[in-house]
Every structure is written in C-alpha cells, then in structure tokens.
Design an enzyme around this catalytic site. Structure first.
Site, PDB file in Angstrom:
ATOM      1  N   GLY A  91       0.766  -1.241   0.000  1.00 49.96           N
ATOM      2  CA  GLY A  91       0.000   0.000   0.000  1.00 49.96           C
ATOM      3  C   GLY A  91       0.790   1.281   0.000  1.00 49.96           C
ATOM      4  O   GLY A  91       0.208   2.357   0.170  1.00 49.96           O
ATOM      5  N   TRP A 140       2.298   2.966  -2.422  1.00 49.35           N
ATOM      6  CA  TRP A 140       1.899   3.879  -3.507  1.00 49.35           C
ATOM      7  C   TRP A 140       0.493   4.417  -3.273  1.00 49.35           C
ATOM      8  O   TRP A 140       0.225   5.593  -3.558  1.00 49.35           O
ATOM      9  CB  TRP A 140       1.986   3.157  -4.852  1.00 49.35           C
ATOM     10  N   ASP A 161      -7.961 -10.336  -8.968  1.00 47.87           N
ATOM     11  CA  ASP A 161      -7.283 -10.053 -10.225  1.00 47.87           C
ATOM     12  C   ASP A 161      -7.854  -8.763 -10.810  1.00 47.87           C
ATOM     13  O   ASP A 161      -9.073  -8.647 -10.997  1.00 47.87           O
ATOM     14  CB  ASP A 161      -7.512 -11.216 -11.197  1.00 47.87           C
ATOM     15  N   ASP A 202       2.946  -1.080  -9.978  1.00 47.00           N
ATOM     16  CA  ASP A 202       4.240  -1.497  -9.444  1.00 47.00           C
ATOM     17  C   ASP A 202       4.237  -3.012  -9.279  1.00 47.00           C
ATOM     18  O   ASP A 202       4.921  -3.566  -8.426  1.00 47.00           O
ATOM     19  CB  ASP A 202       4.495  -0.810  -8.097  1.00 47.00           C
ATOM     20  N   LYS A 227       5.969  -0.456 -13.802  1.00 45.70           N
ATOM     21  CA  LYS A 227       7.298  -1.038 -13.597  1.00 45.70           C
ATOM     22  C   LYS A 227       7.598  -2.049 -14.684  1.00 45.70           C
ATOM     23  O   LYS A 227       6.750  -2.872 -15.040  1.00 45.70           O
ATOM     24  CB  LYS A 227       7.377  -1.717 -12.228  1.00 45.70           C
TER      25      LYS A 227
END
Length: 286
Positions: free
Chosen positions: A144, A146, A180, A200, A240
């Site tokens: 958590g 971000w 998901d 990320d 990322k």
C-alpha cells in the site's frame, strides 16, 4: 544459488512488499520465500536478525541435502558445500542490507508501508502526476505504499482504488479490492475513467530470468489493455518494467497505445535491480 540476476529479482520483490514475508517451510531459502502481507516486517531490526539466525541454523541441513544430491549425480561433494555456503551468504547479505536500508528506515519513520513510496514521490516530483481531484487506479497495490502517496496527493475530491491478490490493511481514502485486476469492476468503483493508472506489479519470482521476464511482461501488457478501456484520453500510466528479453515487446506496446513514453529510474530503486519505470501519457486514438 542466487546469482546477480536472481538477487536483483529478489531485491525487487523485497522492495515491492516491504519484505512482508513468511518462511512457510523450515528449509526455505531466501529464493523460496512466500510473500504474504503482514507476516514479517523486515524493517524491524530484531526480526531481520532473527531471520539471519534461522538461515545460519539451516545451512548445515541444506548442505547435507545438497551433498546427498551431489553423490547421486556423481558430483564432487565439495561443490555442493560451496553452493550451500553461497546460498546462505547471499541470503544473509540481502537481509542485512534491507534492514539497514536508508529508504526502509525513512519509510518506517514516515509511516509508509514500503520503501517503494519514495519511488513514486520522486517520479511525481519530476512529472507532476498526482493532483487534487484525480481518479487513480493502483494495480498490484500491496502492501500500500503507492496508495498512501496517491491518497494524500489527490485530496480533496480525488479517489484512489487499489487492487491486489493479497489482503491489504485499510488505508484512509482508498477503496480496496482483493483479486485479479482484470476481473474487477475498477471503473465502476472509481465512478468513471481513471486519470492515472499506477502499476508497481511483479509476478511471483521463480529465479529463472526468462520465465520471470515473460510473466512480468504479461501483467504489464494486461495493464496496457486496461488503460485502453478505463483511462481518460489524456491520462497517464506509470508501470514497472524489467530490462530483459521482453522489454522491447512491452516498450513497443506502450508506444503503440500512448502518444509519449519516457523512462524513469528513481534513486530509491536499488542499483542492482533491473527494474525501470515507464511513464506513458495520452492514449492514441484507434
């Protein structure tokens, strides 16, 4: 044995989850750690030292198993012993570096759930991604860090929706989904299309570079597909990526979907890590 590539991949895993891990089996080595939110906080010096002691206790047993396997394969026993010692040394070095890492300590003091928060803070300072009133999706959000940064910077009037396969403890101003992201109604939860999508994410690390890179590319391509449906035309995606065989494929997909793509490598990203961040802005019309 942890070679440089695998050590970098494990460093990425530790950064992503603030080293929230559980050693589910007594014989587990660092490259077999099972990530589980809230199990162990390696930002705690005492916990880190305890894990180092566990690793030392397991070296002899690990060495014996390797020597047994070596004997069946007609491999010199001293080679197996060298591998065992190298595994333990790599694991201990990673743990020691993590528990003394400046960003880990800074994150703990500031109340951030992961050192990764400082990656987003640095990129946001440069690129002005987060503004009050924005709708933000945080994919692969656990633990958590971000989401904490985003929630703080979109106030007042903004909204952050975080999704991950792992359970997350509540964060003020953040709506959370466990599951998901490809199956969740994230646009409905946001109340409209996103202004910014953060990703990320990284897959479970196998230690096999080609496999890990392919899995990372797969979830990145899925994030791009999500943006095509749920991102504002002038919105942005920060994702990322890892340098490797699949990097060109991901970069090509981003350039096909967005008007501009820039590479970012924040200072909080460890030097041995193969990770970079790609910032894509402005969806192309198709």
């Amino acid at each position: 044995m942890l070679d440089r590539v695998r050590a970098g991949a494990l460093a990425d895993a530790g950064e992503r989850h603030f080293a929230l891990v559980a050693i589910e089996r007594r014989r587990a080595h660092l490259d077999q750690l099972v990530v589980r939110e809230g199990a162990i906080d390696l930002g705690d010096q005492g916990v880190g030292e305890a894990l180092l002691a566990q690793l030392e206790d397991g070296v002899q047993e690990m060495g014996a198993r390797l020597e047994f396997l070596a004997s069946r394969r007609r491999e010199p026993r001293h080679a197996a012993s060298i591998r065992s010692a190298s595994m333990a040394k790599s694991s201990k070095a990673w743990l020691r570096r993590h528990v003394t890492d400046a960003y880990v300590l800074q994150a703990k003091q500031a109340g951030y759930r992961s050192r990764a928060a400082y990656k987003l803070l640095e990129i946001d300072k440069r690129d002005k991604l987060l503004r009050p009133g924005m709708r933000v999706l945080d994919l692969g959000a656990a633990p958590g860090g971000w989401s904490q940064v985003a929630a703080d910077r979109v106030r007042p009037g903004g909204k952050v929706v975080a999704v991950d396969l792992l359970e997350m403890n509540p964060i003020a101003g953040v709506t959370m989904f466990k599951g998901d992201f490809r199956e969740a109604d994230l646009e409905g939860a946001l109340g409209g299309k996103a202004d910014l999508v953060l990703s990320d994410m990284m897959p479970n690390v196998t230690g096999v570079p080609l496999v890990d890179q392919a899995r990372a590319a797969e979830i990145t391509l899925a994030a791009i597909d999500l943006c095509k449906k749920s991102l504002q035309p002038d919105g942005a995606l920060l994702v990322k990526v890892f340098h490797g065989e699949a990097f060109d494929e991901v970069l090509k997909a981003l350039r096909a979907a967005f008007q501009s793509v820039a590479v970012r490598k924040p200072a909080a990203s460890r030097g041995e890590s193969r990770e970079n961040y790609l910032l894509a802005r402005g969806l192309k019309r198709h």
